[in-house]
Design a protein around this motif. Structure first.
Motif, PDB file in Angstrom:
ATOM      1  N   ILE A 136       0.832  -1.197   0.000  1.00  0.00           N
ATOM      2  CA  ILE A 136       0.000   0.000   0.000  1.00  0.00           C
ATOM      3  C   ILE A 136       0.873   1.256   0.000  1.00  0.00           C
ATOM      4  O   ILE A 136       0.641   2.196  -0.770  1.00  0.00           O
ATOM      5  N   MET A 137       1.906   1.264   0.851  1.00  0.00           N
ATOM      6  CA  MET A 137       2.786   2.426   0.890  1.00  0.00           C
ATOM      7  C   MET A 137       3.536   2.586  -0.431  1.00  0.00           C
ATOM      8  O   MET A 137       3.674   3.697  -0.952  1.00  0.00           O
ATOM      9  N   VAL A 138       4.009   1.484  -0.992  1.00  0.00           N
ATOM     10  CA  VAL A 138       4.752   1.529  -2.250  1.00  0.00           C
ATOM     11  C   VAL A 138       3.884   2.083  -3.371  1.00  0.00           C
ATOM     12  O   VAL A 138       4.314   2.926  -4.165  1.00  0.00           O
ATOM     13  N   THR A 139       2.645   1.620  -3.428  1.00  0.00           N
ATOM     14  CA  THR A 139       1.727   2.091  -4.467  1.00  0.00           C
ATOM     15  C   THR A 139       1.496   3.594  -4.354  1.00  0.00           C
ATOM     16  O   THR A 139       1.492   4.323  -5.356  1.00  0.00           O
ATOM     17  N   GLY A 140       1.322   4.079  -3.131  1.00  0.00           N
ATOM     18  CA  GLY A 140       1.135   5.513  -2.933  1.00  0.00           C
ATOM     19  C   GLY A 140       2.357   6.327  -3.288  1.00  0.00           C
ATOM     20  O   GLY A 140       2.257   7.403  -3.893  1.00  0.00           O
ATOM     21  N   VAL A 141       3.543   5.810  -2.946  1.00  0.00           N
ATOM     22  CA  VAL A 141       4.800   6.503  -3.256  1.00  0.00           C
ATOM     23  C   VAL A 141       4.951   6.695  -4.758  1.00  0.00           C
ATOM     24  O   VAL A 141       5.310   7.779  -5.241  1.00  0.00           O
ATOM     25  N   ILE A 142       4.684   5.644  -5.521  1.00  0.00           N
ATOM     26  CA  ILE A 142       4.868   5.710  -6.973  1.00  0.00           C
ATOM     27  C   ILE A 142       3.853   6.658  -7.610  1.00  0.00           C
ATOM     28  O   ILE A 142       4.204   7.462  -8.491  1.00  0.00           O
ATOM     29  N   GLN A 143       2.616   6.609  -7.168  1.00  0.00           N
ATOM     30  CA  GLN A 143       1.609   7.510  -7.735  1.00  0.00           C
ATOM     31  C   GLN A 143       1.914   8.968  -7.403  1.00  0.00           C
ATOM     32  O   GLN A 143       1.826   9.845  -8.269  1.00  0.00           O
ATOM     33  N   ALA A 144       2.280   9.228  -6.136  1.00  0.00           N
ATOM     34  CA  ALA A 144       2.572  10.598  -5.735  1.00  0.00           C
ATOM     35  C   ALA A 144       3.826  11.114  -6.440  1.00  0.00           C
ATOM     36  O   ALA A 144       3.862  12.244  -6.935  1.00  0.00           O
ATOM     37  N   GLY A 145       4.861  10.274  -6.505  1.00  0.00           N
ATOM     38  CA  GLY A 145       6.104  10.696  -7.149  1.00  0.00           C
ATOM     39  C   GLY A 145       5.928  10.971  -8.626  1.00  0.00           C
ATOM     40  O   GLY A 145       6.457  11.956  -9.156  1.00  0.00           O
ATOM     41  N   SER A 146       5.169  10.124  -9.305  1.00  0.00           N
ATOM     42  CA  SER A 146       4.982  10.312 -10.748  1.00  0.00           C
ATOM     43  C   SER A 146       4.170  11.562 -11.053  1.00  0.00           C
ATOM     44  O   SER A 146       4.331  12.168 -12.120  1.00  0.00           O
ATOM     45  N   SER A 147       3.309  11.974 -10.125  1.00  0.00           N
ATOM     46  CA  SER A 147       2.500  13.173 -10.364  1.00  0.00           C
ATOM     47  C   SER A 147       3.357  14.429 -10.442  1.00  0.00           C
ATOM     48  O   SER A 147       2.909  15.453 -10.971  1.00  0.00           O
ATOM     49  N   LEU A 148       4.591  14.376  -9.927  1.00  0.00           N
ATOM     50  CA  LEU A 148       5.477  15.541  -9.986  1.00  0.00           C
ATOM     51  C   LEU A 148       5.879  15.885 -11.417  1.00  0.00           C
ATOM     52  O   LEU A 148       6.369  16.981 -11.677  1.00  0.00           O
ATOM     53  N   GLY A 149       5.673  14.952 -12.348  1.00  0.00           N
ATOM     54  CA  GLY A 149       6.068  15.177 -13.734  1.00  0.00           C
ATOM     55  C   GLY A 149       5.377  16.353 -14.388  1.00  0.00           C
ATOM     56  O   GLY A 149       5.914  16.949 -15.329  1.00  0.00           O
ATOM     57  N   ILE A 150       4.185  16.725 -13.897  1.00  0.00           N
ATOM     58  CA  ILE A 150       3.472  17.847 -14.516  1.00  0.00           C
ATOM     59  C   ILE A 150       3.762  19.166 -13.812  1.00  0.00           C
ATOM     60  O   ILE A 150       3.219  20.203 -14.190  1.00  0.00           O
ATOM     61  N   LEU A 151       4.631  19.142 -12.770  1.00  0.00           N
ATOM     62  CA  LEU A 151       4.963  20.362 -12.043  1.00  0.00           C
ATOM     63  C   LEU A 151       6.434  20.754 -12.200  1.00  0.00           C
ATOM     64  O   LEU A 151       6.761  21.922 -12.392  1.00  0.00           O
ATOM     65  N   VAL A 152       7.322  19.761 -12.120  1.00  0.00           N
ATOM     66  CA  VAL A 152       8.759  20.041 -12.214  1.00  0.00           C
ATOM     67  C   VAL A 152       9.122  20.315 -13.670  1.00  0.00           C
ATOM     68  O   VAL A 152       8.677  19.608 -14.575  1.00  0.00           O
ATOM     69  N   PRO A 153       9.914  21.355 -13.958  1.00  0.00           N
ATOM     70  CA  PRO A 153      10.303  21.632 -15.351  1.00  0.00           C
ATOM     71  C   PRO A 153      11.129  20.483 -15.919  1.00  0.00           C
ATOM     72  O   PRO A 153      11.875  19.837 -15.179  1.00  0.00           O
ATOM     73  N   PRO A 154      10.960  20.166 -17.222  1.00  0.00           N
ATOM     74  CA  PRO A 154      10.181  20.893 -18.227  1.00  0.00           C
ATOM     75  C   PRO A 154       8.761  20.356 -18.368  1.00  0.00           C
ATOM     76  O   PRO A 154       8.475  19.537 -19.235  1.00  0.00           O
ATOM     77  N   SER A 155       7.863  20.806 -17.517  1.00  0.00           N
ATOM     78  CA  SER A 155       6.493  20.327 -17.510  1.00  0.00           C
ATOM     79  C   SER A 155       5.773  20.680 -18.810  1.00  0.00           C
ATOM     80  O   SER A 155       5.694  21.847 -19.199  1.00  0.00           O
ATOM     81  N   VAL A 156       5.249  19.665 -19.484  1.00  0.00           N
ATOM     82  CA  VAL A 156       4.480  19.883 -20.716  1.00  0.00           C
ATOM     83  C   VAL A 156       3.171  20.600 -20.398  1.00  0.00           C
ATOM     84  O   VAL A 156       2.694  21.427 -21.180  1.00  0.00           O
ATOM     85  N   VAL A 157       2.598  20.311 -19.230  1.00  0.00           N
ATOM     86  CA  VAL A 157       1.343  20.961 -18.836  1.00  0.00           C
ATOM     87  C   VAL A 157       1.551  22.464 -18.673  1.00  0.00           C
ATOM     88  O   VAL A 157       0.720  23.275 -19.104  1.00  0.00           O
ATOM     89  N   LEU A 158       2.673  22.868 -18.069  1.00  0.00           N
ATOM     90  CA  LEU A 158       2.954  24.290 -17.918  1.00  0.00           C
ATOM     91  C   LEU A 158       3.234  24.952 -19.265  1.00  0.00           C
ATOM     92  O   LEU A 158       2.947  26.134 -19.448  1.00  0.00           O
ATOM     93  N   VAL A 159       3.800  24.194 -20.211  1.00  0.00           N
ATOM     94  CA  VAL A 159       3.988  24.723 -21.566  1.00  0.00           C
ATOM     95  C   VAL A 159       2.621  25.026 -22.186  1.00  0.00           C
ATOM     96  O   VAL A 159       2.399  26.095 -22.775  1.00  0.00           O
ATOM     97  N   LEU A 160       1.684  24.084 -22.049  1.00  0.00           N
ATOM     98  CA  LEU A 160       0.341  24.285 -22.586  1.00  0.00           C
ATOM     99  C   LEU A 160      -0.350  25.459 -21.896  1.00  0.00           C
ATOM    100  O   LEU A 160      -0.988  26.293 -22.547  1.00  0.00           O
ATOM    101  N   TYR A 161      -0.217  25.514 -20.578  1.00  0.00           N
ATOM    102  CA  TYR A 161      -0.817  26.638 -19.844  1.00  0.00           C
ATOM    103  C   TYR A 161      -0.238  27.966 -20.321  1.00  0.00           C
ATOM    104  O   TYR A 161      -0.975  28.943 -20.508  1.00  0.00           O
ATOM    105  N   GLY A 162       1.063  28.011 -20.514  1.00  0.00           N
ATOM    106  CA  GLY A 162       1.703  29.237 -20.975  1.00  0.00           C
ATOM    107  C   GLY A 162       1.194  29.672 -22.330  1.00  0.00           C
ATOM    108  O   GLY A 162       1.000  30.869 -22.592  1.00  0.00           O
TER     109      GLY A 162
END
Length: 440
Positions: free
Chosen positions: A139-165
């Motif tokens: 359970i902890m491992v599953t949460g770690v991977i999901q939470a860690g992978s979500s950082l991909g849309i915040l840490v540069p070079p975030s594609v989502v921030l490119v679209l927002y810009g």
């Protein structure tokens, strides 16, 4: 029928179509075309054509396929595997050390990729089997991977921030810088949680066996070489851009070329790797193009109705809500939409409405871009239909059930909400770096 009712009917029709399972771009585009033809006749068809031409003239749009290509090339060529081997050796002697190493791996992958999907794939296929084999709590491992992978849309070079810009007409360089500290703060909060949890319950994250820990220092130092190529790629891509040496498009091209050269140096640039990378890049890029095109058409109709001015008047004048109350309602709506939409769809659906409203309330659009992105991260992991939840179920081993995935995200969603509140209360956490670098 008043223009306000037409706008409300358009929005409700679009949401209803998407809830029935229609493709996002088809639902948005269909409602926009029907509304334009109904109100302005055959002349309304020019709105869609104008939106398409505007999209084709968006030079920064070239960054999307290049960033996506870079991420998939690094993933398919196995460079991320090398990084995990390094973290495995250096953090294995700590309680929960491999989970901490996995979070750091996600941050590094995010800095190379800009998307959450690649981080999720790497975490679920590489890190999770190793963590489970060594007795980590699933359970902890599953949460770690999901939470860690979500950082991909915040840490540069975030594609989502490119679209927002692109949509908010804000400089991508400042958005990237604004995402640095919030991303690192959130990753640090994840690490602190894992450390405290494993100290209280050591059985959740046991240390490695002595045989695996007792590795010569020379071998540990040689494994550090695995981190040189990703860091070099990140510097070439982001560093040159922030120093003003390359433009955004040139920076994305540098990253794509550097990732290909790295795979070549590692002797992993096979025909199969190139074919898989190109196929996935084409699929994701086309999806983005269709969604953006449909959203621009929808936005032009919405703007022609004067819906933005009407909703601003409703919230601020008729209902008497304060700007902060409106902002909180907007964030809550993102979380609700995130239960059945991805981040790109959410952005392009509400951008014609929310971004002008945020500007009208005198909030900083760079700061709001970070708030939007963090809210997307929360929405990705919120049951019952969070985007990341089903991605994890599709990629995780059979022993990880859906109820485990739902249970695993609770503490990490709470941490993300705390981080969102911190950024809202202290905007300088996001704005200090771009302000120091660019001034003003």
């Amino acid at each position: 029928m008043s223009y306000e009712m037409i706008a409300l009917l358009m929005f409700a029709s679009m949401m209803l179509m998407m809830m029935t399972g229609q493709r996002v771009f088809a639902a948005i585009g269909f409602v926009a075309v029907v509304a334009a033809l109904s109100m302005w006749g055959t002349g309304g068809s020019e709105m869609g054509f104008s939106a398409a031409m505007k999209l084709m003239k968006w030079y920064p749009l070239l960054t999307l396929p290049l960033f996506i290509y870079m991420g998939f090339m690094l993933s398919e060529s196995g460079i991320a595997n090398d990084l995990y081997d390094m973290f495995h050796v250096w953090f294995g002697s700590l309680r929960g050390g491999l989970a901490i190493g996995t979070i750091i791996l996600m941050v590094v992958v995010s800095a190379m990729n800009g998307l959450s999907v690649a981080g999720m794939a790497i975490g679920a296929t590489i890190a999770m089997p190793e963590l489970l084999r060594r007795g980590y709590d699933k359970i902890m491992v599953t949460g770690v991977i999901q939470a860690g992978s979500s950082l991909g849309i915040l840490v540069p070079p975030s594609v989502v921030l490119v679209l927002y810009g692109m949509i908010a007409r804000q400089p991508v360089s400042q958005l990237w810088m604004a995402g640095v500290f919030p991303g690192l703060i959130m990753a640090s909060m994840f690490v602190i949680y894992v450390v405290i949890r494993c100290r209280i319950q050591p059985e959740l994250g046991p240390v490695l066996d002595s045989e695996e820990r007792d590795i010569p220092l020379s071998k540990k130092l040689s494994l550090l070489k695995a981190g040189i190529l990703p860091l070099l790629i990140f510097f070439l891509m982001t560093g040159l851009f922030l120093m003003g040496i390359t433009s955004l498009v040139e920076s994305s091209a540098v990253g794509a070329v550097a990732a290909t050269v790295a795979a070549l140096i590692k002797r992993r640039l096979t025909r199969q790797v190139m074919e898989d990378t190109l196929r996935k890049t084409l699929g994701i890029s086309c999806m983005f193009m269709w969604i953006i095109l449909a959203a621009m058409c929808f936005g032009s109709v919405f703007d022609g109705l004067g819906a933005v001015r009407a909703i601003k008047s409703l919230f601020l004048e008729q209902l008497g809500l304060s700007p902060w109350e409106v902002l909180i309602l907007m964030q809550l709506s993102f979380i609700i939409m995130g239960t059945f939409l991805d981040d790109t769809a959410m952005l392009v659906i509400v951008a014609p409405l929310y971004i002008p409203l945020v500007a009208a309330m005198n909030f900083n659009l760079i700061w709001y871009g970070v708030l939007y992105t963090i809210t997307c991260q929360i929405a990705y992991m919120t049951p019952p239909f969070g985007y990341n939840l089903f991605l994890m179920k599709a990629m995780a081993p059979a022993q990880v059930e859906l109820k485990d995935i739902y249970q695993s995200v609770t503490p990490f969603v709470a941490i993300m909400i705390l981080a969102l509140m911190l950024i809202m209360v202290f905007p300088q956490l996001a704005l200090w770096l771009p302000t120091q670098y660019y001034g003003g």
